[in-house]
Design a protein around this motif. Structure first.
Motif, short mmCIF file in Angstrom:
data_model
loop_
_atom_site.label_atom_id
_atom_site.label_comp_id
_atom_site.label_asym_id
_atom_site.label_seq_id
_atom_site.Cartn_x
_atom_site.Cartn_y
_atom_site.Cartn_z
N ALA A 1 -0.93 3.83 2.83
CA ALA A 1 -1.57 4.53 1.06
C ALA A 1 -1.72 6.10 1.71
O ALA A 1 -1.25 5.88 0.82
N GLU B 1 1.04 -1.21 0.43
CA GLU B 1 0.12 0.20 -0.21
C GLU B 1 0.70 0.98 -0.25
O GLU B 1 0.64 2.56 -0.14
N PRO C 1 7.89 6.19 -2.00
CA PRO C 1 6.74 5.28 -1.08
C PRO C 1 7.77 3.54 -1.59
O PRO C 1 7.61 2.82 -1.06
N PRO D 1 -0.92 3.50 -3.81
CA PRO D 1 -1.27 4.72 -4.76
C PRO D 1 -0.60 5.64 -5.10
O PRO D 1 -2.10 6.19 -6.10
N SER E 1 -2.15 12.68 -3.20
CA SER E 1 -3.12 12.67 -1.78
C SER E 1 -4.45 12.13 -1.31
O SER E 1 -3.98 11.62 -0.72
N GLY F 1 0.66 7.78 -0.18
CA GLY F 1 0.56 8.80 -0.95
C GLY F 1 0.76 11.08 -0.81
O GLY F 1 1.69 11.58 -1.07
N TYR G 1 -7.50 5.11 -0.44
CA TYR G 1 -6.70 3.59 -1.01
C TYR G 1 -6.67 3.08 0.92
O TYR G 1 -7.07 2.63 1.03
N GLY H 1 -4.28 8.47 -2.20
CA GLY H 1 -3.88 8.53 -0.62
C GLY H 1 -4.83 7.55 0.44
O GLY H 1 -5.09 6.22 1.09
#
Length: 407
Positions: free
Chosen positions: A158, A30, A172, A34, A264, A162, A270, A267
């Protein structure tokens, strides 16, 4: 869903299953999910090249699943899981540093091999462990709760991913690599299940493995399930995850969200998608008891296929469709794993499960390549609508031949 908590998955479970939950919490997908396809688009790739990456992954899966499942049966499921986890961690670092399409193709091959070493061995290890410690009928429920823990942790990941992506789309990937490496530390502490330790794998050669796989697939309902789930449903829902980000971006921008806020917001979406998936996965056992696997498999492909077609005409419907997609996919995968595991012995279990993943990986390739071309020519929404129509028609044809779940 009142009273749900991922921590409840730890109540009253043996130490081996607790370690399984700990390992599941380090899957780390995760963090990058995203921003995954936004990252590739930022590197200058088009949808066709992204589809080629995904097809490369799945071709590697096809070529590597059975050999890596055989490794898991011969040298141990724990060792296979450990090797795959280390390989995935190293590959994630490489993807975060990559800046060209050919390098990403090579990394996708390594990435797929890492998951090959984990795919059949993970479920085989869990099923045999439960056979010794809890009971084999608990597989779907425990696997579902493992996914619940993973998704609950992933909801936080997530959001973090994001925001990290809004700073730098490479970050990430690096964080995911570090968390995945923690999974290797957990795996180093687990033991092989007693049923595997007691089994005679010394004479397990490729001819014997092929015989085990043939006997499993000779069961008519299993053959129907392979077509119904591993070929059709799994391939189409895979496309949902591929196109979620570009479709989500298009829909929310059309609704008035500034483009600068998309990363964002993805994110947070997700996170919601992961939490809902965690709740559904946690109740996998309850769903099996109340709905039944047979009703679930007969109904779900038509619901999902119809939703994908409807999204093309009413794009905002993509938001609730995507929101439920992960949880439905994980519950269905747990049910399919329970059904197949119940019909194969300990010896050769990892190889048979890897063979199922191989079939799924092969089936998704034409879907990926076709959807990439259609997305570049028309739009990702249109590609998903075509896939949804194929799911409805294909599922109806399989059901006309044989119900994939025996009474």
């Amino acid at each position: 869903m009142v009273g749900w908590s991922p921590l409840r998955a730890l109540e009253g479970t043996p130490g081996s299953v607790r370690k399984y939950y700990a390992y599941k919490s380090t899957k780390a997908v995760e963090f990058y999910r995203p921003i995954m396809y936004l990252f590739f688009l930022a590197q200058g790739l088009n949808f066709t090249q992204i589809a080629i990456l995904e097809a490369t992954y799945n071709v590697t899966t096809v070529l590597g699943e059975v050999p890596t499942g055989y490794v898991g049966d011969r040298v141990g499921r724990r060792n296979s899981l450990l090797l795959g986890t280390v390989l995935i961690s190293v590959t994630l670092v490489g993807i975060g540093l990559a800046s060209s399409f050919p390098v990403l193709v090579a990394l996708y091959v390594a990435w797929s091999m890492g998951y090959n070493f984990r795919s059949g061995s993970e479920d085989a290890w869990l099923y045999d462990t439960l056979t010794a410690d809890v009971g084999e009928d608990a597989f779907a429920a425990v696997r579902g709760r493992g996914e619940s823990v993973s998704l609950a942790v992933g909801a936080v990941a997530a959001v973090v991913g994001g925001y990290l992506g809004s700073v730098d789309l490479s970050l990430p990937w690096f964080v995911a690599a570090a968390v995945t490496a923690l999974g290797a530390a957990v795996l180093a502490t687990i033991d092989e299940p007693q049923t595997y330790a007691d089994a005679d794998t010394s004479a397990l050669d490729l001819r014997r493995i092929a015989g085990i796989a043939r006997r499993t697939l000779a069961q008519r309902n299993v053959r129907a399930l392979v077509l119904y789930y591993y070929v059709l449903y799994a391939a189409v829902t895979y496309l949902v995850f591929v196109f979620l980000q570009p479709v989500f971006e298009t829909v929310v921008v059309d609704l008035g969200v500034p483009e600068a806020d998309v990363e964002s917001l993805v994110g947070w979406f997700y996170a919601a998608y992961s939490l809902l998936g965690a709740v559904l996965s946690y109740y996998t056992g309850a769903i099996r008891e109340t709905v039944g696997m047979r009703t679930w498999f007969v109904t779900l492909p038509f619901v999902v296929g119809g939703a994908l077609v409807g999204m093309y005409y009413v794009p905002v419907l993509s938001l609730p469709t995507f929101l439920f997609a992960r949880g439905l996919a994980d519950v269905t995968k747990s049910f399919a794993g329970q059904y197949v595991n119940d019909r194969v012995d300990t010896v050769g279990r990892a190889t048979v499960l890897s063979a199922m993943a191989m079939v799924s990986g092969l089936a998704v390739v034409p879907f990926q390549l076709g959807s990439g071309v259609i997305s570049d020519a028309v739009s990702p929404l249109y590609a998903l609508a075509v896939a949804g129509g194929a799911l409805v028609v294909g599922s109806a044809l399989v059901l006309a031949w044989e119900n994939p779940i025996a009474e």
